[in-house]
Scaffold this motif. Structure first.
Motif, PDB file in Angstrom:
ATOM      1  N   UNK A 148       0.746  -1.272  -0.021  1.00  0.00           N
ATOM      2  CA  UNK A 148      -0.114  -0.010  -0.099  1.00  0.00           C
ATOM      3  C   UNK A 148       0.706   1.368  -0.079  1.00  0.00           C
TER       4      UNK A 148
ATOM      5  N   UNK B  30       0.938   3.058  -3.116  1.00  0.00           N
ATOM      6  CA  UNK B  30       0.084   4.253  -2.965  1.00  0.00           C
ATOM      7  C   UNK B  30       0.625   5.599  -3.047  1.00  0.00           C
TER       8      UNK B  30
ATOM      9  N   UNK C  22      -7.487   6.916  -1.937  1.00  0.00           N
ATOM     10  CA  UNK C  22      -6.246   6.231  -1.899  1.00  0.00           C
ATOM     11  C   UNK C  22      -5.683   6.459  -0.505  1.00  0.00           C
TER      12      UNK C  22
ATOM     13  N   UNK D 197      -7.087   4.153   1.855  1.00  0.00           N
ATOM     14  CA  UNK D 197      -6.690   3.104   1.866  1.00  0.00           C
ATOM     15  C   UNK D 197      -5.228   2.563   2.370  1.00  0.00           C
ATOM     16  N   UNK D 198      -4.344   3.552   2.268  1.00  0.00           N
ATOM     17  CA  UNK D 198      -3.059   3.492   2.796  1.00  0.00           C
ATOM     18  C   UNK D 198      -2.984   3.468   4.011  1.00  0.00           C
TER      19      UNK D 198
ATOM     20  N   UNK E 182      -3.484   2.554   7.947  1.00  0.00           N
ATOM     21  CA  UNK E 182      -3.728   1.834   8.830  1.00  0.00           C
ATOM     22  C   UNK E 182      -3.611   0.331   8.176  1.00  0.00           C
ATOM     23  N   UNK E 183      -3.164   0.380   6.786  1.00  0.00           N
ATOM     24  CA  UNK E 183      -2.706  -1.217   6.336  1.00  0.00           C
ATOM     25  C   UNK E 183      -1.406  -1.428   6.246  1.00  0.00           C
ATOM     26  N   UNK E 184      -0.356  -0.415   6.373  1.00  0.00           N
ATOM     27  CA  UNK E 184       0.969  -0.417   6.254  1.00  0.00           C
ATOM     28  C   UNK E 184       1.886  -1.099   7.472  1.00  0.00           C
TER      29      UNK E 184
ATOM     30  N   UNK F 161       0.846   5.757   7.197  1.00  0.00           N
ATOM     31  CA  UNK F 161      -0.212   6.685   7.842  1.00  0.00           C
ATOM     32  C   UNK F 161       0.266   7.939   7.506  1.00  0.00           C
TER      33      UNK F 161
END
Lengths: 451, 322
Positions: free
Chosen positions: A360, A364, A391, A394-395, A397-399, A405
């Motif tokens: 991401x 991203x 975008x 979606x980045x 909190x997923x890394x 963040x």
């Protein structure tokens, strides 16, 4: 003048020298801690002081120290995170440049409290001059028996090494820092295990910011309670704020936490107001990675209360109407600043500094940079704004590490608070193709309130 | 043993098992997809983020949910943990976004890619991705690099899962390739035009989830779904010699390791078996290999086909017309 705890001795000429620093009462708290206090007592003082991590996250230092795996028989390490590379933040550099012995003193006390016999200062590679300054200070401390074997006859030994990084922002993330220190590619590790259990070379490791460690000396000197009495609520003590942008007096200021933001921007003692009599448009209160706030929200919270320079007050309202104190990189924009250009600039930084490990963030940040680049140069569409927000969402909190963040927050907050400017960029490509179009953008829209 | 609930299905697993492995024990649709995790490679996982799941309850002691989605391949289970995978809309949405991220720089040259048909990314985007694309930007491009006599590197297709690096680290004697640069310009390459020449380097091809690393001895010979996978073995001094031979008639087109239902090799095989032995006489054929994965290859199995309800349709039609 406000109270100065960290920068108390900064104005003394020649304070970088050991003899002058010692003459002005330096290393007194190191002596006190090593000779009179036990590690448990130091930890208690630090916990009592309510000191919170100054690197950005604001995690209570005493609590963090208590997590260190003390049952493990492996050697422990203390690491001073001096890889300060966030745009807008330059407080650690100031500390190390002018008060290297204050940092060392904090390192000695903290290492003693944590039972670490080896300590590394991971300095950002670009700080070439600081490496010499720190090394000179370390050599002096070795000569005066504040470092080395059997410090001051207490039987405690400590070695401090300065390790220059190779110029990657990501190595300021603690696990990436450890990888880099081990000689590997600076990719953040997957947590758990946390460094307090398995850190450098698989040993219990504590990573703290320069300012956090530098504050340990004064805390021991004045006592935890006295330190905790400064500040407001859970934000205790003083903090260095590196103010920059369109203000009259950019620089590093030590403030009592709890100072109103309005006072900080407009008082003569600190920033001295907006340059050239212009009006305030927006502020990034804690380094490039925290959400940007428009003038009306930085001075007052959404609830109408006065915004203070504390961890809690700046975060009031969550990300809808708040921000974070972060690392204290206070960036001020006047009415002529173009928020889209600024956001693009930040995103370009994160795109360049993403380590490329997790998808991401790798893809991203690059995508956001391309879309913002388009918008900024008059090639964007209206749908790009929603695309950007999507975008960024979606980045977030997923890394693996917080860099994702940090890259997403400026973008999503800029769209949240300055959507008109983005829309203006999509609607008027011929205007935004001019390089200095910030003032032109301002004339077109009216909803943003200036002060 | 700890008890964990994944999508309301309880299972008991050993302590220290990751959520992904617990889900794999249950099997079926609730197994999160994994593009970078490889159970045979220590340290792999956590990078692609396709296996993100929601932890609704951390453990029996601490019933709070975890604040963020966690990578199921690297998060160990705790007693009483409740995990939501396909039952959580948030996870499905995020996975959709991750697939999108993985695809924005992927060339989508499936029609000319040798991996097509057995590509993890193809399967993933089919099952979890979006139907449309939102990018109009140019994709990143790399000049093709030559990394050795047997392996072709197509950096454009790479999704940077790091699996081949773990293989080179853990299976071969010496790793000569790695990640250069960072961010979206990072690439897999050998250091200063070095050549990957190692007895087990061919396993890099099998672990690669996409067509970034392909077999030079098989390139452009045939589409994988035209070939019959057969279990085969031979006496090999370096490896177990148990492989899958991909055959067309009596001809062996390529040799790969035997892959299980999660796309992972059961055993690593040596380069001699993989690239050197392409004659029918080199191998003892054990029988057809069943591909358990959801793949176009498994579609050619009779058991997966829907039996026609009418045995002789033409005869019936003829009867009707009479």
């Amino acid at each position: 003048m406000g109270r100065k705890i960290l920068l108390e001795k900064a104005g003394i000429p020649g304070i970088r020298e050991f003899s002058i620093y010692r003459h002005h009462g330096g290393y007194g708290s190191a002596e006190k801690a090593l000779i009179k206090m036990s590690p448990a007592e130091i930890l208690q003082e630090v916990t009592r002081s309510g000191l919170r991590g100054r690197g950005g996250a604001g995690f209570p230092t005493g609590l963090k120290w208590s997590f260190l795996d003390r049952k493990c028989t492996n050697p422990r390490f203390l690491i001073c995170n001096a890889d300060e590379s966030e745009p807008g933040t330059f407080k650690d550099r100031y500390l190390m440049e002018f008060l290297p012995h204050l940092v060392l003193e904090g390192l000695i006390i903290s290492s003693f409290a944590l039972g670490a016999n080896t300590c590394y200062i991971y300095v950002r590679g670009e700080f070439k001059t600081l490496i010499g300054i720190l090394q000179k200070a370390i050599n002096e401390a070795y000569q005066q028996n504040f470092l080395g074997k059997n410090i001051l006859g207490t039987g405690y030994s400590l070695d401090i090494f300065v390790h220059p990084g190779a110029g990657a922002y990501i190595c300021g993330e603690e696990t990436a820092l450890l990888e880099s220190l081990e000689g590997k590619r600076g990719n953040p590790r997957i947590k758990p295990p946390f460094p307090a259990y398995k850190g450098l070379y698989g040993c219990p490791t504590m990573v703290n910011n320069v300012e956090t460690l530098a504050a340990i000396g004064p805390i021991i000197e004045m006592g935890g309670e006295a330190y905790a009495s400064i500040g407001k609520g859970k934000s205790t003590g003083t903090k260095l704020i590196s103010a920059c942008g369109n203000i009259n007096k950019p620089g590093v200021y030590e403030i009592d936490l709890g100072l109103p933001v309005e006072d900080f921007i407009y008082s003569k003692e600190f920033c001295g107001g907006i340059k050239d009599g212009k009006r305030l448009k927006a502020v990034v209160p804690g380094g490039s990675s925290v959400p940007i706030l428009p003038a009306e929200l930085i001075l007052r919270t959404a609830g109408g209360q006065q915004r203070l320079m504390t961890y809690e007050s700046l975060a009031d309202g969550g990300f809808d109407s708040g921000s974070m104190l972060g690392s204290g990189g206070f960036i001020v924009y006047n009415e002529d600043a173009c928020i889209v250009r600024n956001t693009w600039n930040f995103t370009r930084f994160y795109q360049h500094e993403s380590c490329g490990q997790c998808s991401p963030c790798r893809e991203g940040t690059g995508w956001m940079e391309k879309v913002l680049n388009r918008l900024e140069h008059g090639l964007g569409k209206m749908s790009d704004i929603d695309l950007l927000a999507s975008i960024a969402g979606k980045i977030e909190g997923t890394t693996i590490c917080p860099l994702g963040d940090a890259a997403a927050w400026p973008v999503s907050s800029a769209i949240r608070h300055f959507r008109q400017e983005f829309e203006f960029h999509a609607e008027h490509p011929e205007i935004v193709r001019k390089i200095n179009h910030g003032a032109l953008v301002k004339n077109q829209e009216s909803n943003i309130q200036y002060r | 043993m700890v008890k964990v609930t994944i999508d309301n299905i309880p299972i008991e697993v050993e302590e220290g098992t990751t959520i992904l492995n617990a889900a794999r024990k249950i099997g079926g649709k609730i197994v999160p997809p994994a593009m970078c995790y490889y159970s045979k490679l220590a340290g792999s996982g956590g990078k692609c983020r396709t296996c993100l799941v929601k932890v609704a309850k951390s453990s029996a002691k601490d019933p709070r949910p975890m604040p963020k989605l966690v990578a199921s391949c690297s998060t160990p289970v705790q007693d009483g943990m409740e995990v939501l995978n396909i039952t959580s809309p948030e996870v499905i949405e995020t996975r959709k976004a991750i697939v999108e991220f993985l695809l924005i720089n992927h060339p989508l040259d499936c029609p000319v890619c040798d991996q097509a048909g057995e590509c993890d990314l193809q399967d993933l985007s089919f099952s979890h991705g979006m139907a449309n694309t939102r990018t109009i930007e140019s994709r990143r491009e790399f000049p093709p690099t030559d990394i050795g006599p047997f392996i072709k590197l197509h950096m454009n297709r790479c999704i940077l899962c790091y699996r081949c690096i773990y293989v080179a680290n853990q299976i071969t004697d010496k790793r000569v390739h790695g990640i250069l640069f960072r961010g979206d310009s990072s690439e897999i390459s050998t250091y200063i035009e070095n050549v990957i020449d190692n007895d087990f380097s061919g396993n890099m091809i099998d672990v690669c989830p996409v067509g970034a690393l392909t077999d030079k001895t098989f390139r452009f010979k045939s589409r994988v779904w035209f070939l019959k996978p057969m279990d085969a073995h031979r006496q090999c001094t370096k490896c177990s010699g148990r492989v899958t031979a991909w055959m067309f008639g009596d001809e062996i087109y390529r040799i790969t390791g035997r892959k299980d239902q999660f796309g992972e090799m059961e055993e690593f095989i040596c380069n001699e078996c993989r690239f050197g032995k392409k004659e029918f006489s080199d191998w003892i054929i054990d029988g057809p290999r069943k591909i358990k994965r959801q793949s176009v290859i498994s579609a050619s199995y009779y058991e997966n086909m829907i039996k026609p309800s009418v045995i002789n349709p033409i005869g019936e039609i003829m009867e009707e017309t009479e």
